[in-house]
Design an enzyme around this catalytic site. Sequence first.
Site, PDB file in Angstrom:
ATOM      1  CE  LYS A   1      -1.942   3.049   1.854  1.00 17.27           C
ATOM      2  NZ  LYS A   1      -1.615   4.438   1.416  1.00 17.27           N
TER       3      LYS A   1
ATOM      4  CB  CYS B   1      13.226   8.653   8.253  1.00 22.19           C
ATOM      5  SG  CYS B   1      14.313   7.561   7.348  1.00 22.19           S
TER       6      CYS B   1
ATOM      7  CD  GLU C   1      10.008  13.051  10.848  1.00 19.15           C
ATOM      8  OE1 GLU C   1       8.827  12.661  10.936  1.00 19.15           O
ATOM      9  OE2 GLU C   1      10.936  12.334  10.443  1.00 19.15           O
TER      10      GLU C   1
ATOM     11  CD  GLU D   1      13.058   0.736   9.761  1.00 17.97           C
ATOM     12  OE1 GLU D   1      13.553   1.730  10.336  1.00 17.97           O
ATOM     13  OE2 GLU D   1      13.566  -0.392   9.818  1.00 17.97           O
TER      14      GLU D   1
HETATM   15  P1  NAD Z   1       2.488   8.764   6.898  1.00 16.28           P
HETATM   16  O1  NAD Z   1       2.651   8.099   8.216  1.00 16.28           O
HETATM   17  O2  NAD Z   1       1.530   9.881   6.784  1.00 16.28           O
HETATM   18  O3  NAD Z   1       2.051   7.710   5.783  1.00 16.28           O
HETATM   19  C1  NAD Z   1       2.802   6.561   5.503  1.00 16.28           C
HETATM   20  C2  NAD Z   1       1.897   5.511   4.875  1.00 16.28           C
HETATM   21  O4  NAD Z   1       0.915   5.090   5.823  1.00 16.28           O
HETATM   22  C3  NAD Z   1       1.110   6.004   3.663  1.00 16.28           C
HETATM   23  O5  NAD Z   1       1.031   4.955   2.719  1.00 16.28           O
HETATM   24  C4  NAD Z   1      -0.257   6.301   4.251  1.00 16.28           C
HETATM   25  O6  NAD Z   1      -1.307   6.258   3.316  1.00 16.28           O
HETATM   26  C5  NAD Z   1      -0.383   5.193   5.267  1.00 16.28           C
HETATM   27  N1  NAD Z   1      -1.302   5.464   6.374  1.00 16.28           N
HETATM   28  C6  NAD Z   1      -1.633   6.662   6.905  1.00 16.28           C
HETATM   29  N2  NAD Z   1      -2.480   6.473   7.947  1.00 16.28           N
HETATM   30  C7  NAD Z   1      -2.674   5.134   8.080  1.00 16.28           C
HETATM   31  C8  NAD Z   1      -3.408   4.316   8.978  1.00 16.28           C
HETATM   32  N3  NAD Z   1      -4.110   4.839   9.980  1.00 16.28           N
HETATM   33  N4  NAD Z   1      -3.371   2.983   8.819  1.00 16.28           N
HETATM   34  C9  NAD Z   1      -2.633   2.425   7.847  1.00 16.28           C
HETATM   35  N5  NAD Z   1      -1.910   3.148   6.950  1.00 16.28           N
HETATM   36  C10 NAD Z   1      -1.916   4.489   7.080  1.00 16.28           C
HETATM   37  O7  NAD Z   1       3.960   9.212   6.461  1.00 16.28           O
HETATM   38  P2  NAD Z   1       4.386  10.055   5.172  1.00 16.28           P
HETATM   39  O8  NAD Z   1       3.970  11.473   5.385  1.00 16.28           O
HETATM   40  O9  NAD Z   1       3.953   9.353   3.934  1.00 16.28           O
HETATM   41  O10 NAD Z   1       5.974   9.940   5.261  1.00 16.28           O
HETATM   42  C11 NAD Z   1       6.742  10.734   6.082  1.00 16.28           C
HETATM   43  C12 NAD Z   1       7.110  10.037   7.376  1.00 16.28           C
HETATM   44  O11 NAD Z   1       7.768   8.803   7.112  1.00 16.28           O
HETATM   45  C13 NAD Z   1       8.088  10.829   8.209  1.00 16.28           C
HETATM   46  O12 NAD Z   1       7.679  10.835   9.555  1.00 16.28           O
HETATM   47  C14 NAD Z   1       9.394  10.076   8.068  1.00 16.28           C
HETATM   48  O13 NAD Z   1      10.307  10.252   9.122  1.00 16.28           O
HETATM   49  C15 NAD Z   1       8.930   8.679   7.933  1.00 16.28           C
HETATM   50  N6  NAD Z   1       9.949   7.864   7.274  1.00 16.28           N
HETATM   51  C16 NAD Z   1      10.663   6.965   8.015  1.00 16.28           C
HETATM   52  C17 NAD Z   1      11.663   6.219   7.416  1.00 16.28           C
HETATM   53  C18 NAD Z   1      12.473   5.221   8.218  1.00 16.28           C
HETATM   54  O14 NAD Z   1      13.083   4.347   7.601  1.00 16.28           O
HETATM   55  N7  NAD Z   1      12.506   5.295   9.530  1.00 16.28           N
HETATM   56  C19 NAD Z   1      11.938   6.377   6.064  1.00 16.28           C
HETATM   57  C20 NAD Z   1      11.195   7.298   5.336  1.00 16.28           C
HETATM   58  C21 NAD Z   1      10.189   8.026   5.943  1.00 16.28           C
END
Ligand code: NAD
Length: 501
Positions: free
Chosen positions: A183, A292, A393, A258
């Site tokens: 997803k 991240c 963040e 992550e």
């Molecule tokens: P997000 O948490 O908004 O979304 C990530 C994914 O989760 C998307 O596919 C989204 O549609 C889905 N999602 C959202 N709400 C959900 C729910 N309630 N249930 C299931 N799925 C859900 O994050 P983003 O804005 O897409 O990405 C940015 C974030 O990702 C930042 O906080 C960043 O630090 C983190 N990130 C972490 C790493 C790592 O390896 N630690 C790497 C890249 C990004």
Amino acid sequence: MSPTPAAEVTRYGLFIDNQRTAPIEGEYLDVVDPATGRVWAQVPNASAKDVDTAVSAARRAFEDGDWPGYRAADRAKFLIRFGEAIADHADELAALQVRENGKLIREMAGQAKLMPEYLNYYAGLAQMPTGTTNPLHVKDMVSYTVREPIGVVAAITPWNSPLLLLLWKLGPALAAGNTVIAKPSEVTPVSAIRFAELAAEAGLPPGVFNVVTGLGSPSGTALTGHPGVDKIAFTGSTATGQAIASQAGKTLKRVSLELGGKSPNIVFDDADVSSAINGLIAGIFGASGQTCMAGSRILVQENSYDRVVAELAERADAIKVGDPHDPASEMGTVACRPQFDKVRHYMDLAKSEGARLVAGGTTAEVDGFPDGLFVRPTVFADVSNDMKIAREEVFGPIASVIPFRDEDDAVRIANDTEFGLAAGIWTQNVQRAHRVAGRLRAGTVWINNYRKTSYATPFGGYKQSGLGRENGPDSLREYTEEKSVWVDTGQGVKDPFNPRA
Ligand code: NAD
């Protein structure tokens, strides 16, 4: 959400059982190019019924299909063939991702070229011995362990490195014999569909790798709540990770997370300052700060402080913000409108908290892209670690520079955060480098470098930056269950109530 696409807009389906599949309820989401502001694609906003179809396909492939029973060597061969298909389409995959998220073509092209090497590595791991034989406290018994695939894995990913972060899950999950439903972020869904098509062309059986597109709710929540999903592998924000972990708890699904970071990049007075400045710039302005592991808190020792702040500001001002498809650009756009608004909010917040703006602090104008989501690389000096700009963040190109006195002070400030994803140390004193690395509560510490990752090295977070690790020699552990097998090698089992009989 628009029901009928314009002529230049391509409409995609879900990808289930190796086929593009129309959504059952017919709702579509727009995919917007952040550099032009134009809608260029539409994807289904998968409903619970669509997710159910995908889960059924993945379960069928796991329980009745050939995939989990493939010899490890055959799974490895598939991974290598998939890598070859990615290599053949590297330019297309890179350009697609730039269109989705506005990151630089150089960075996306670099990732696309590296992905086959990741797959080679996972193919190697698929063929490594995994079990143990265990010395026992009883005679005439042998006990050994085997590692088996968990089942159906939901891989939920963000928009910043759409395919690489998906591959970090897909590769080890497939190597271990699981089936997968991806997803992708609603911001970057098309590249994932294309990825799955290439996997199918490379010979992956139907149902083994499916893609459902859509919003966190309904599509993501339908997956994480589905009883047919055995494991959730998630990359995204800490808030979403917490929601997913608590939902997964209801059916005790396996979870790896992550999550976010607020990583300290620490410059000691004895550092090679010009090398450190390069590392600080790469750490926070690479990928427009949308990583991240961004080194968003820059901790600088007192005697070097003024010089580092001045040079950082000068270098930030010189960064060429421009068309992300142009290899000469040094920073592209922010990925989407909500993220753009969030970055501007934090620029204003830092000013109101009393941080001293020394570079950027505004949006950026780029010729030919009047609707592009561009912002200027931004540096705030004299930040204190209790300001929100140092605690939350941003996920954008904003550096907060914080002064420190000595080593203890640096370690205290660095660890004073709810996150623990990564940290950088800049010093030429080898004892200090390792001493401080040992004291930092973070999953990755870079000494005199920053923002390096590899398939060969585990990556993941301490504290609220995550749960579990991706990559490295134990990558497949997160995608397997461990089974103990006991074998009687004696004369048969005696009557437990009359052992002499
Ligand atoms: P997000 O948490 O908004 O979304 C990530 C994914 O989760 C998307 O596919 C989204 O549609 C889905 N999602 C959202 N709400 C959900 C729910 N309630 N249930 C299931 N799925 C859900 O994050 P983003 O804005 O897409 O990405 C940015 C974030 O990702 C930042 O906080 C960043 O630090 C983190 N990130 C972490 C790493 C790592 O390896 N630690 C790497 C890249 C990004």
